[in-house]
Design an enzyme around this catalytic site. Structure first.
Site, PDB file in Angstrom:
ATOM      1  N   GLU A  12       0.702  -1.049   0.256  1.00  0.00           N
ATOM      2  CA  GLU A  12       0.049   0.083  -0.116  1.00  0.00           C
ATOM      3  C   GLU A  12       0.783   1.352   0.028  1.00  0.00           C
ATOM      4  O   GLU A  12       1.863   1.183   0.460  1.00  0.00           O
ATOM      5  CB  GLU A  12      -0.758  -0.112   1.156  1.00  0.00           C
ATOM      6  CG  GLU A  12      -0.324   0.116   2.537  1.00  0.00           C
ATOM      7  CD  GLU A  12      -1.329  -0.044   3.757  1.00  0.00           C
ATOM      8  OE1 GLU A  12      -1.700   1.061   4.078  1.00  0.00           O
ATOM      9  OE2 GLU A  12      -1.418  -1.253   4.258  1.00  0.00           O
TER      10      GLU A  12
ATOM     11  N   CYS B 115      -0.339   3.589   8.469  1.00  0.00           N
ATOM     12  CA  CYS B 115       0.675   2.429   7.928  1.00  0.00           C
ATOM     13  C   CYS B 115       0.005   1.131   7.929  1.00  0.00           C
ATOM     14  O   CYS B 115      -0.357   0.572   9.420  1.00  0.00           O
ATOM     15  CB  CYS B 115       1.887   2.651   8.606  1.00  0.00           C
ATOM     16  SG  CYS B 115       3.269   1.575   8.276  1.00  0.00           S
TER      17      CYS B 115
END
Length: 354
Positions: free
Chosen positions: A96, A337
């Site tokens: 990601e 994150c």
């Protein structure tokens, strides 16, 4: 030649490409043409390199390849202009990245590994363990795919997504070389930040590279005993060792250190934490980035109230330590994150086994 044995062209620095071209009995200047095609013009198909003869294109295709990743899904924040991307790699692993919009331009936060082995208790990236390092091409491709999708240039890069950049040291260095090079994307080193949990020997190595990027240290506690509980790396390197490495980095690069400090209620936001943090950082040229905890289900702790966060900030400011509270971006799309990837993979696995 098998697919996986082929040379990954977009993971090579310009110097490595020159050696590769010479090994094929080609002129070294061909390397710059190839480098520009990939890293400036977003090229992905060897057969489309019109400045090369068909014979050279065929020769390259026989022994090399251009690695590609694909956008699996994009999530758009309704709160701000943050975009969160899930990418699928050629081996079907998922990573990601995030693009955040500021007044000065677009900042991309990219991943350097699939998963993470550092085991920080409050971080979603590490909960499924470490799978593998990303190649330089998989790092640059995050930038290129987001730019092509948004039709905008990214001006700042933060290596603060999934993974520990200094645990993937050689590939991270090559990424920095490639993304900075004037014949490619030409992003200034001063517009790049690297976040580490504190792998001390690699901080010294990075300092000696002479690359003036910003070093960010994930500290999160000024006490070694507390830090060990929330960050396993604390069992290997003490806070004192990390601070000494940071001083060396500053002396070598003349770049102020950023201290990342995630505030966790009742764990590291107490008066004694504030006092010890001031003492620990007293002689370090640094800026502190306070980050109210983003809770995850695997870590049963809470963020402090806004009043306590502000109190902590004021306490630091009184000693003239520069400090900011990180602005939360894309909170409605899990932009912190590792959160989105973990959520996606859990849903995918659940559906697979139903």
């Amino acid at each position: 030649m098998k697919f996986l044995e082929k040379i990954e062209l977009n993971s090579l620095t310009l110097g490595e490409l020159e050696k590769f071209m010479i090994s094929l009995s080609e002129k070294s200047y061909r390397a710059k043409q190839l480098f520009t095609y990939i890293h400036k013009n977003y090229g992905t198909n060897i057969q489309d390199i019109s400045v090369f003869s068909i014979a050279l294109r065929d020769k390259l295709e026989d022994c090399s390849r251009i690695n590609q990743i694909e956008i699996l899904k994009r999530f758009n924040s309704k709160i701000d202009n943050t975009k969160k991307y899930l990418f699928i790699l050629e081996d079907n692993n998922i990573i990601e990245s995030v693009v955040m919009e500021y007044k000065h331009g677009l900042t991309a936060c990219i991943s350097t590994q699939v998963g993470c082995k550092m085991g920080c208790s409050f971080c979603a990236s590490t909960k499924e363990g470490f799978i593998r390092n990303l190649s330089p091409s998989e790092m640059v491709n995050q930038i290129y795919n987001m730019e092509k999708d948004l039709k905008k240039k990214i001006s700042n890069i933060v290596l603060m997504g999934s993974g520990e950049p200094l645990d993937n040291y050689e590939n991270t260095l090559k990424f920095l070389n490639i993304i900075h090079h004037k014949s490619g994307h030409n992003i200034s080193y001063r517009n790049i930040s690297l976040s580490t949990c504190g792998i001390v020997p690699k901080i010294y190595e990075l300092a000696d590279e002479g690359i003036p990027i910003t070093l960010s240290i994930s500290l999160h506690s000024p006490f070694d005993d507390v830090r060990k509980k929330i960050m396993p790396i604390g069992n290997k390197y003490t806070i004192s060792e990390i601070i000494q490495a940071c001083k060396y980095y500053y002396n070598q690069t003349n770049r102020r250190i950023t201290i990342e400090y995630t505030l966790i209620e009742g764990v590291n936001d107490r008066n004694k934490d504030l006092e010890e943090l001031i003492y620990v950082l007293n002689e370090l040229n640094c800026h502190i980035n306070l980050i109210p905890l983003n809770p995850i289900e695997e870590y049963n702790q809470q963020r402090p109230s806004g009043r306590y966060v502000e109190r902590f900030k004021i306490g630091l400011e009184k000693t003239r330590i520069p400090v900011t509270i990180r602005r939360e971006m894309g909170s409605d799309i899990g932009a912190s994150c590792g959160q989105l990837r973990r959520s996606y993979t859990k849903d995918r696995d659940r559906n697979t086994f139903q």
